[in-house]
Scaffold this motif. Structure first.
Motif, PDB file in Angstrom:
ATOM      1  N   TRP A   1      43.533  36.137  22.071  1.00 26.15           N
ATOM      2  CA  TRP A   1      42.971  37.007  23.114  1.00 26.15           C
ATOM      3  C   TRP A   1      41.679  37.667  22.636  1.00 26.15           C
ATOM      4  O   TRP A   1      40.713  37.757  23.390  1.00 26.15           O
ATOM      5  CB  TRP A   1      44.004  38.069  23.493  1.00 26.15           C
ATOM      6  N   SER A   2      41.684  38.087  21.376  1.00 28.78           N
ATOM      7  CA  SER A   2      40.503  38.782  20.854  1.00 28.78           C
ATOM      8  C   SER A   2      39.301  37.846  20.721  1.00 28.78           C
ATOM      9  O   SER A   2      38.161  38.312  20.666  1.00 28.78           O
ATOM     10  CB  SER A   2      40.815  39.429  19.502  1.00 28.78           C
ATOM     11  N   LYS A   3      39.556  36.541  20.702  1.00 34.54           N
ATOM     12  CA  LYS A   3      38.480  35.560  20.545  1.00 34.54           C
ATOM     13  C   LYS A   3      38.128  34.847  21.847  1.00 34.54           C
ATOM     14  O   LYS A   3      37.132  34.127  21.899  1.00 34.54           O
ATOM     15  CB  LYS A   3      38.904  34.507  19.519  1.00 34.54           C
ATOM     16  N   ALA A   4      38.958  35.008  22.865  1.00 35.06           N
ATOM     17  CA  ALA A   4      38.826  34.217  24.083  1.00 35.06           C
ATOM     18  C   ALA A   4      37.726  34.726  25.003  1.00 35.06           C
ATOM     19  O   ALA A   4      37.523  35.931  25.132  1.00 35.06           O
ATOM     20  CB  ALA A   4      40.161  34.214  24.841  1.00 35.06           C
ATOM     21  N   ASP A   5      37.066  33.774  25.657  1.00 37.43           N
ATOM     22  CA  ASP A   5      36.131  34.130  26.713  1.00 37.43           C
ATOM     23  C   ASP A   5      36.935  34.354  27.999  1.00 37.43           C
ATOM     24  O   ASP A   5      38.167  34.239  28.007  1.00 37.43           O
ATOM     25  CB  ASP A   5      35.059  33.054  26.894  1.00 37.43           C
ATOM     26  N   GLU A   6      36.244  34.674  29.079  1.00 37.50           N
ATOM     27  CA  GLU A   6      36.921  35.005  30.339  1.00 37.50           C
ATOM     28  C   GLU A   6      37.799  33.855  30.851  1.00 37.50           C
ATOM     29  O   GLU A   6      38.926  34.075  31.303  1.00 37.50           O
ATOM     30  CB  GLU A   6      35.870  35.368  31.389  1.00 37.50           C
ATOM     31  N   ASP A   7      37.315  32.635  30.772  1.00 42.55           N
ATOM     32  CA  ASP A   7      38.094  31.483  31.254  1.00 42.55           C
ATOM     33  C   ASP A   7      39.370  31.289  30.436  1.00 42.55           C
ATOM     34  O   ASP A   7      40.435  31.004  30.992  1.00 42.55           O
ATOM     35  CB  ASP A   7      37.257  30.201  31.208  1.00 42.55           C
ATOM     36  N   ASN A   8      39.264  31.424  29.131  1.00 41.83           N
ATOM     37  CA  ASN A   8      40.438  31.244  28.289  1.00 41.83           C
ATOM     38  C   ASN A   8      41.407  32.415  28.401  1.00 41.83           C
ATOM     39  O   ASN A   8      42.621  32.232  28.296  1.00 41.83           O
ATOM     40  CB  ASN A   8      40.028  30.972  26.843  1.00 41.83           C
ATOM     41  N   ARG A   9      40.906  33.607  28.662  1.00 41.24           N
ATOM     42  CA  ARG A   9      41.803  34.732  28.924  1.00 41.24           C
ATOM     43  C   ARG A   9      42.583  34.486  30.211  1.00 41.24           C
ATOM     44  O   ARG A   9      43.753  34.834  30.309  1.00 41.24           O
ATOM     45  CB  ARG A   9      41.039  36.053  28.995  1.00 41.24           C
ATOM     46  N   ALA A  10      41.934  33.864  31.184  1.00 43.39           N
ATOM     47  CA  ALA A  10      42.629  33.522  32.431  1.00 43.39           C
ATOM     48  C   ALA A  10      43.758  32.531  32.155  1.00 43.39           C
ATOM     49  O   ALA A  10      44.841  32.636  32.757  1.00 43.39           O
ATOM     50  CB  ALA A  10      41.643  32.958  33.450  1.00 43.39           C
ATOM     51  N   LEU A  11      43.547  31.606  31.249  1.00 44.67           N
ATOM     52  CA  LEU A  11      44.607  30.657  30.882  1.00 44.67           C
ATOM     53  C   LEU A  11      45.777  31.378  30.205  1.00 44.67           C
ATOM     54  O   LEU A  11      46.946  31.101  30.497  1.00 44.67           O
ATOM     55  CB  LEU A  11      44.060  29.567  29.947  1.00 44.67           C
ATOM     56  N   ILE A  12      45.471  32.287  29.304  1.00 41.10           N
ATOM     57  CA  ILE A  12      46.527  33.057  28.650  1.00 41.10           C
ATOM     58  C   ILE A  12      47.285  33.878  29.692  1.00 41.10           C
ATOM     59  O   ILE A  12      48.521  33.938  29.675  1.00 41.10           O
ATOM     60  CB  ILE A  12      45.946  33.957  27.537  1.00 41.10           C
ATOM     61  N   THR A  13      46.562  34.475  30.618  1.00 37.89           N
ATOM     62  CA  THR A  13      47.187  35.286  31.658  1.00 37.89           C
ATOM     63  C   THR A  13      48.124  34.454  32.524  1.00 37.89           C
ATOM     64  O   THR A  13      49.212  34.910  32.891  1.00 37.89           O
ATOM     65  CB  THR A  13      46.109  35.969  32.531  1.00 37.89           C
ATOM     66  N   THR A  14      47.725  33.235  32.833  1.00 38.70           N
ATOM     67  CA  THR A  14      48.567  32.357  33.647  1.00 38.70           C
ATOM     68  C   THR A  14      49.851  31.980  32.915  1.00 38.70           C
ATOM     69  O   THR A  14      50.935  32.007  33.497  1.00 38.70           O
ATOM     70  CB  THR A  14      47.790  31.078  34.023  1.00 38.70           C
ATOM     71  N   GLY A  15      49.732  31.665  31.650  1.00 39.28           N
ATOM     72  CA  GLY A  15      50.893  31.224  30.882  1.00 39.28           C
ATOM     73  C   GLY A  15      51.782  32.343  30.382  1.00 39.28           C
ATOM     74  O   GLY A  15      52.997  32.187  30.284  1.00 39.28           O
ATOM     75  N   TRP A  16      51.191  33.481  30.052  1.00 45.95           N
ATOM     76  CA  TRP A  16      51.928  34.599  29.457  1.00 45.95           C
ATOM     77  C   TRP A  16      51.487  35.897  30.112  1.00 45.95           C
ATOM     78  O   TRP A  16      50.793  36.728  29.498  1.00 45.95           O
ATOM     79  CB  TRP A  16      51.695  34.636  27.944  1.00 45.95           C
ATOM     80  N   PRO A  17      51.878  36.119  31.376  1.00 50.03           N
ATOM     81  CA  PRO A  17      51.384  37.295  32.102  1.00 50.03           C
ATOM     82  C   PRO A  17      51.773  38.632  31.477  1.00 50.03           C
ATOM     83  O   PRO A  17      50.987  39.585  31.535  1.00 50.03           O
ATOM     84  CB  PRO A  17      51.985  37.132  33.503  1.00 50.03           C
ATOM     85  N   PHE A  18      52.965  38.718  30.879  1.00 46.37           N
ATOM     86  CA  PHE A  18      53.366  39.990  30.258  1.00 46.37           C
ATOM     87  C   PHE A  18      52.510  40.294  29.043  1.00 46.37           C
ATOM     88  O   PHE A  18      52.135  41.438  28.809  1.00 46.37           O
ATOM     89  CB  PHE A  18      54.837  39.984  29.868  1.00 46.37           C
ATOM     90  N   VAL A  19      52.201  39.271  28.271  1.00 50.37           N
ATOM     91  CA  VAL A  19      51.332  39.458  27.098  1.00 50.37           C
ATOM     92  C   VAL A  19      49.949  39.915  27.565  1.00 50.37           C
ATOM     93  O   VAL A  19      49.381  40.869  27.025  1.00 50.37           O
ATOM     94  CB  VAL A  19      51.237  38.165  26.267  1.00 50.37           C
ATOM     95  N   ALA A  20      49.418  39.261  28.584  1.00 48.44           N
ATOM     96  CA  ALA A  20      48.102  39.624  29.098  1.00 48.44           C
ATOM     97  C   ALA A  20      48.107  41.044  29.659  1.00 48.44           C
ATOM     98  O   ALA A  20      47.139  41.791  29.458  1.00 48.44           O
ATOM     99  CB  ALA A  20      47.664  38.631  30.172  1.00 48.44           C
ATOM    100  N   PHE A  21      49.183  41.433  30.319  1.00 48.98           N
ATOM    101  CA  PHE A  21      49.290  42.790  30.858  1.00 48.98           C
ATOM    102  C   PHE A  21      49.213  43.820  29.734  1.00 48.98           C
ATOM    103  O   PHE A  21      48.484  44.813  29.835  1.00 48.98           O
ATOM    104  CB  PHE A  21      50.608  42.933  31.630  1.00 48.98           C
ATOM    105  N   VAL A  22      49.943  43.579  28.658  1.00 53.78           N
ATOM    106  CA  VAL A  22      49.966  44.502  27.520  1.00 53.78           C
ATOM    107  C   VAL A  22      48.597  44.550  26.839  1.00 53.78           C
ATOM    108  O   VAL A  22      48.094  45.630  26.517  1.00 53.78           O
ATOM    109  CB  VAL A  22      51.085  44.096  26.534  1.00 53.78           C
ATOM    110  N   LEU A  23      47.986  43.397  26.636  1.00 53.23           N
ATOM    111  CA  LEU A  23      46.665  43.365  26.010  1.00 53.23           C
ATOM    112  C   LEU A  23      45.622  44.063  26.880  1.00 53.23           C
ATOM    113  O   LEU A  23      44.756  44.785  26.366  1.00 53.23           O
ATOM    114  CB  LEU A  23      46.264  41.922  25.722  1.00 53.23           C
ATOM    115  N   SER A  24      45.716  43.892  28.175  1.00 58.63           N
ATOM    116  CA  SER A  24      44.788  44.568  29.084  1.00 58.63           C
ATOM    117  C   SER A  24      45.008  46.075  29.069  1.00 58.63           C
ATOM    118  O   SER A  24      44.040  46.848  29.106  1.00 58.63           O
ATOM    119  CB  SER A  24      44.961  44.029  30.506  1.00 58.63           C
ATOM    120  N   ALA A  25      46.264  46.502  29.015  1.00 61.23           N
ATOM    121  CA  ALA A  25      46.565  47.938  28.935  1.00 61.23           C
ATOM    122  C   ALA A  25      45.948  48.534  27.679  1.00 61.23           C
ATOM    123  O   ALA A  25      45.397  49.636  27.713  1.00 61.23           O
ATOM    124  CB  ALA A  25      48.073  48.169  28.957  1.00 61.23           C
TER     125      ALA A  25
END
Length: 82
Positions: free
Chosen positions: A43-67
């Protein structure tokens, strides 16, 4: 805090938030599994498109990282607290 006195977040969200505290070596955190650690690192290395992929696959992880990005340590503590 929730007026009912109970944390409204899914247990998985709470667990990932505690893992992110551990990943960041903050008090009260737990050490994440190798896979979760890798997601946090990506996540710390990802661009916007790759963050979207992480969000799609692991929404809870993305939610926590965004928080964390929005509110820092305080955002994580709100997710974890009882």
């Amino acid at each position: 805090m929730n007026p009912s006195g109970r944390n409204p977040y899914d247990p998985a969200v709470r667990s990932f938030a505690a893992d992110l505290l551990g990943y960041l070596r903050l008090p009260g955190g737990t050490m994440p599994s190798g896979f979760t650690y890798g997601l946090f690192d990506l996540w710390s290395k990802a661009d916007e498109d790759n963050r979207a992929l992480i969000t799609t696959g692991w929404p809870f992880v993305a939610f926590v990282l965004s928080a964390h990005e929005e509110d820092g340590e305080a955002g994580l503590r709100r997710l974890v607290e009882d």
